[in-house]
Design an enzyme around this catalytic site. Structure first.
Site, mmCIF file in Angstrom:
data_model
loop_
_atom_site.group_PDB
_atom_site.id
_atom_site.type_symbol
_atom_site.label_atom_id
_atom_site.label_comp_id
_atom_site.label_asym_id
_atom_site.label_seq_id
_atom_site.Cartn_x
_atom_site.Cartn_y
_atom_site.Cartn_z
ATOM 1 C CB SER A 30 -0.884 0.055 1.256
ATOM 2 O OG SER A 30 -1.767 -1.005 1.277
ATOM 3 C CG HIS A 60 -3.149 -2.172 -3.235
ATOM 4 N ND1 HIS A 60 -2.095 -3.036 -3.120
ATOM 5 C CD2 HIS A 60 -3.437 -1.779 -1.984
ATOM 6 C CE1 HIS A 60 -1.760 -3.165 -1.861
ATOM 7 N NE2 HIS A 60 -2.559 -2.408 -1.145
ATOM 8 C CG HIS A 82 -4.643 -7.350 0.941
ATOM 9 N ND1 HIS A 82 -4.686 -6.484 -0.120
ATOM 10 C CD2 HIS A 82 -3.563 -6.998 1.686
ATOM 11 C CE1 HIS A 82 -3.670 -5.635 -0.019
ATOM 12 N NE2 HIS A 82 -2.970 -5.923 1.059
ATOM 13 C CE1 TYR A 84 -8.246 -5.733 2.618
ATOM 14 C CE2 TYR A 84 -6.270 -6.460 3.768
ATOM 15 C CZ TYR A 84 -6.911 -5.588 2.902
ATOM 16 O OH TYR A 84 -6.203 -4.571 2.319
ATOM 17 C CD GLU A 85 -8.091 -7.218 -1.908
ATOM 18 O OE1 GLU A 85 -8.458 -6.554 -2.879
ATOM 19 O OE2 GLU A 85 -6.962 -7.723 -1.822
ATOM 20 C CB ALA A 112 1.282 -0.232 4.666
ATOM 21 C CG MET A 210 -4.327 -6.423 7.853
ATOM 22 S SD MET A 210 -5.718 -5.383 7.412
ATOM 23 C CE MET A 210 -5.861 -4.354 8.895
ATOM 24 C CB SER A 211 -0.126 -8.318 3.150
ATOM 25 O OG SER A 211 0.934 -7.453 3.510
ATOM 26 C CG ASN A 234 -0.682 2.505 11.794
ATOM 27 O OD1 ASN A 234 -0.547 2.033 10.666
ATOM 28 N ND2 ASN A 234 -1.082 1.786 12.826
ATOM 29 C CG HIS A 246 -6.723 2.762 3.858
ATOM 30 N ND1 HIS A 246 -5.727 1.805 3.885
ATOM 31 C CD2 HIS A 246 -6.913 3.054 2.537
ATOM 32 C CE1 HIS A 246 -5.343 1.523 2.641
ATOM 33 N NE2 HIS A 246 -6.041 2.281 1.809
#
Ligand code: HPA
Length: 271
Positions: A30, A60, A82, A84-85, A112, A210-211, A234, A246
């Site tokens: 990201s 993306h 991802h 989560y998609e 990220a 998350m990746s 963050n 985000h």
């Protein structure tokens, strides 16, 4: 899921010639996709590639980019899939298998991430030394493709110590501050709770995201050399009292992106 690279190989042959065999693969996370805008000899949208999903996350782009960078033939994913998609974990890692079949020896995984280590600041870069798989899924579950890797792959040096050292040496030569640490992956898409981040810290994580972990598992299984670089975007939940968004993640990646590009380009040169 069998891996078919005929479509990509004929595209590469027609546009870049027979001799274009990518040796370096890069997955751009990201806000870090600009490298593929700067260097682009051939771009193929995921929507055109058989068995690829189409990426949906903002920040993306969703295309495979081929280029020569510092004398090395490179294939870049500008945007990744991802879990989560809603993609199956097999679809998430499919491009890594494609890269392997196309000839990639060294894979640079970028992302990220949230900083779990309280010493980290937004837009710091961190070289990944190890990971913790908290996604609740493993991409190697199922029938094992013996032509790519063994049933029970050793994971003790997933992120090659030599390449971690090389990355640190290059960063120091370039005057880029580089953190190092353990990346813990959760499925997302909700950010973690402060309690989950306290747990992550207690079990040895420095960053959370998350990746990357599914891709690293498959690349390690397929005997690729792996470098992982996180952009700490963050402080993870509860580490500071700022709430997470985000937009802030993309902003921090933007602040880091020039340093990130310089570092990655130099790594490619030295591989
Ligand atoms: N948690 C999980 N994934 C992330 C974060 C985070 O705090 N920041 C960027 N990606």
């Amino acid at each position: 899921m069998s891996v078919n690279v005929d479509f990509l190989q004929s595209k590469i042959k027609n546009s870049l010639g027979e001799n274009f065999v990518p040796e370096v693969g890069i997955v751009l996370g990201s806000g870090l996709g600009e490298l593929a805008d700067e260097y682009c000899d051939l771009a193929i949208p995921y929507t055109e590639i058989p068995d690829f999903e189409s990426s949906t996350v903002s920040g993306h782009k969703g295309r495979l980019v081929f280029a020569t960078i510092n004398g090395k033939k490179v294939i870049m994913m500008q945007g990744r899939f991802h879990y989560y998609e809603g993609h199956s974990i097999q679809k998430v890692v499919y491009p890594i298998k494609v890269m392997k079949k196309l000839g990639v020896k060294t894979l640079i995984l970028t992302n990220a991430a949230g900083g779990v280590n309280p010493a980290f600041n937004p837009s710091d870069l961190m070289v990944i030394t190890d990971h913790i798989n908290f996604m609740g899924v493993n991409p190697l579950i199922g029938v094992n493709d013996e032509s790519m890797g063994e049933r029970f792959p050793d994971m003790s040096e997933t992120y090659s110590p030599e390449l971690v050292d090389l990355t640190k040496k290059i960063a120091s030569k370039l005057g880029i501050d580089l953190q190092e640490g353990v990346y813990l992956a959760m499925s997302g898409p909700s950010y973690e709770t402060p309690a989950e981040i306290r747990m992550a810290r207690a079990i040895g994580a420095d960053a959370v995201g998350m990746s990357t972990v599914p891709e690293a598992i498959v690349a390690n299984w397929a005997k690729m050399n792996i470098i992982g670089i996180s952009c700490i975007c963050n402080s993870a939940a509860g580490v500071s009292n700022v709430s997470l968004s985000h937009e802030d993640v993309i902003h921090a990646a933007n602040v880091a992106k020039d340093r990130f590009k310089i570092l990655v380009k130099e790594i490619i040169k030295e591989l």
